[in-house]
Design a protein around this motif. Sequence first.
Motif, PDB file in Angstrom:
ATOM      1  N   GLY A   7     -15.907  25.387  29.266  1.00 56.77           N
ATOM      2  CA  GLY A   7     -16.698  24.223  28.895  1.00 56.77           C
ATOM      3  C   GLY A   7     -18.097  24.590  28.461  1.00 56.77           C
ATOM      4  O   GLY A   7     -18.647  25.609  28.871  1.00 56.77           O
ATOM      5  N   SER A   8     -18.636  23.766  27.608  1.00 55.48           N
ATOM      6  CA  SER A   8     -20.035  23.907  27.216  1.00 55.48           C
ATOM      7  C   SER A   8     -20.905  23.713  28.442  1.00 55.48           C
ATOM      8  O   SER A   8     -20.492  23.072  29.409  1.00 55.48           O
ATOM      9  N   LYS A  26      -8.842  28.647  44.670  1.00 59.83           N
ATOM     10  CA  LYS A  26      -7.975  29.375  43.749  1.00 59.83           C
ATOM     11  C   LYS A  26      -8.748  30.469  43.013  1.00 59.83           C
ATOM     12  O   LYS A  26      -9.958  30.380  42.847  1.00 59.83           O
ATOM     13  N   GLU A  27      -8.021  31.477  42.572  1.00 64.38           N
ATOM     14  CA  GLU A  27      -8.632  32.511  41.737  1.00 64.38           C
ATOM     15  C   GLU A  27      -9.016  31.862  40.409  1.00 64.38           C
ATOM     16  O   GLU A  27      -8.230  31.101  39.830  1.00 64.38           O
ATOM     17  N   ARG A  28     -10.219  32.162  39.943  1.00 59.77           N
ATOM     18  CA  ARG A  28     -10.703  31.475  38.747  1.00 59.77           C
ATOM     19  C   ARG A  28     -11.758  32.309  38.037  1.00 59.77           C
ATOM     20  O   ARG A  28     -12.342  33.222  38.620  1.00 59.77           O
ATOM     21  N   PHE A  29     -11.992  31.919  36.796  1.00 63.77           N
ATOM     22  CA  PHE A  29     -13.114  32.437  36.028  1.00 63.77           C
ATOM     23  C   PHE A  29     -13.537  31.363  35.051  1.00 63.77           C
ATOM     24  O   PHE A  29     -12.791  30.433  34.762  1.00 63.77           O
ATOM     25  N   TRP A  30     -14.759  31.474  34.594  1.00 65.64           N
ATOM     26  CA  TRP A  30     -15.378  30.463  33.748  1.00 65.64           C
ATOM     27  C   TRP A  30     -15.723  31.056  32.381  1.00 65.64           C
ATOM     28  O   TRP A  30     -16.059  32.239  32.279  1.00 65.64           O
ATOM     29  N   VAL A  31     -15.691  30.209  31.371  1.00 66.39           N
ATOM     30  CA  VAL A  31     -16.174  30.568  30.035  1.00 66.39           C
ATOM     31  C   VAL A  31     -17.132  29.462  29.620  1.00 66.39           C
ATOM     32  O   VAL A  31     -16.743  28.283  29.545  1.00 66.39           O
ATOM     33  N   THR A  32     -18.395  29.828  29.399  1.00 62.70           N
ATOM     34  CA  THR A  32     -19.404  28.836  29.044  1.00 62.70           C
ATOM     35  C   THR A  32     -20.574  29.526  28.345  1.00 62.70           C
ATOM     36  O   THR A  32     -20.542  30.720  28.085  1.00 62.70           O
ATOM     37  N   SER A  82     -10.281  22.282  30.674  1.00 60.87           N
ATOM     38  CA  SER A  82     -11.545  22.024  29.998  1.00 60.87           C
ATOM     39  C   SER A  82     -11.799  20.528  29.896  1.00 60.87           C
ATOM     40  O   SER A  82     -10.874  19.726  29.889  1.00 60.87           O
ATOM     41  N   SER A  83     -13.082  20.202  29.796  1.00 58.77           N
ATOM     42  CA  SER A  83     -13.496  18.838  29.476  1.00 58.77           C
ATOM     43  C   SER A  83     -14.338  18.868  28.198  1.00 58.77           C
ATOM     44  O   SER A  83     -15.052  17.938  27.905  1.00 58.77           O
ATOM     45  N   GLY A  84     -14.273  19.978  27.478  1.00 62.04           N
ATOM     46  CA  GLY A  84     -14.982  20.099  26.207  1.00 62.04           C
ATOM     47  C   GLY A  84     -16.218  20.961  26.349  1.00 62.04           C
ATOM     48  O   GLY A  84     -16.486  21.534  27.386  1.00 62.04           O
ATOM     49  N   ALA A  85     -16.980  21.130  25.389  1.00 57.77           N
ATOM     50  CA  ALA A  85     -16.727  20.570  24.062  1.00 57.77           C
ATOM     51  C   ALA A  85     -16.056  21.630  23.181  1.00 57.77           C
ATOM     52  O   ALA A  85     -15.034  22.180  23.570  1.00 57.77           O
ATOM     53  N   ALA A  86     -16.640  21.928  22.033  1.00 59.90           N
ATOM     54  CA  ALA A  86     -15.971  22.708  20.994  1.00 59.90           C
ATOM     55  C   ALA A  86     -15.461  24.068  21.448  1.00 59.90           C
ATOM     56  O   ALA A  86     -14.488  24.567  20.896  1.00 59.90           O
ATOM     57  N   VAL A  87     -16.067  24.688  22.433  1.00 61.48           N
ATOM     58  CA  VAL A  87     -15.591  25.994  22.889  1.00 61.48           C
ATOM     59  C   VAL A  87     -14.157  25.902  23.427  1.00 61.48           C
ATOM     60  O   VAL A  87     -13.424  26.890  23.432  1.00 61.48           O
ATOM     61  N   ALA A  88     -13.716  24.730  23.833  1.00 59.17           N
ATOM     62  CA  ALA A  88     -12.354  24.553  24.322  1.00 59.17           C
ATOM     63  C   ALA A  88     -11.318  24.780  23.222  1.00 59.17           C
ATOM     64  O   ALA A  88     -10.214  25.259  23.501  1.00 59.17           O
ATOM     65  N   VAL A  89     -11.656  24.468  21.996  1.00 58.34           N
ATOM     66  CA  VAL A  89     -10.684  24.496  20.897  1.00 58.34           C
ATOM     67  C   VAL A  89     -10.042  25.876  20.733  1.00 58.34           C
ATOM     68  O   VAL A  89      -8.805  25.979  20.788  1.00 58.34           O
ATOM     69  N   PRO A  90     -10.794  26.947  20.530  1.00 53.74           N
ATOM     70  CA  PRO A  90     -10.107  28.231  20.377  1.00 53.74           C
ATOM     71  C   PRO A  90      -9.350  28.658  21.626  1.00 53.74           C
ATOM     72  O   PRO A  90      -8.271  29.259  21.525  1.00 53.74           O
TER      73      PRO A  90
END
Length: 149
Positions: A7-8, A26-32, A82-90
Amino acid sequence: MKICLVGSSGGHLTHLHLLEPFWGNKERFWVTFDKEDAKNILANERKYNCYFPTNRNVKNLIKNTYLAFKILKSEKPDIIISSGAAVAVPFFFVGKLLKIKTVYIEVFDRIDKPTLTGKLVYAVTDLFIVQWEEMRKVYPKAINLGGIF
């Protein structure tokens, strides 16, 4: 279960962070984005920085698509949320190619009109969640779970 939360920064990141009762154990990682709010909120989390600005920025869309392949092939999550925004698309499109389950949560402030990101990922999302019953007219396959806030 291993989760990728994408998410942005700003409201989208806050929205995902409010789901801690689900992802907290839970095991997790983030992309922002590499911004101050993300650094503060995710101080003790595993995080990948993506390229921004993302809105209508073809160069960063290409870079984030490459990043999505690299991260998703390496991390092998079971699900992308994801809840957005544009970074979710790819991440959603690459996730679909890699057979990773996806969950998209349309933002709370959209009551009867879709977001651009929501429109773009709707067709490839395994579970599409809205927070208002009116949004089911926009996204007929969506599930209304009510407000997260």
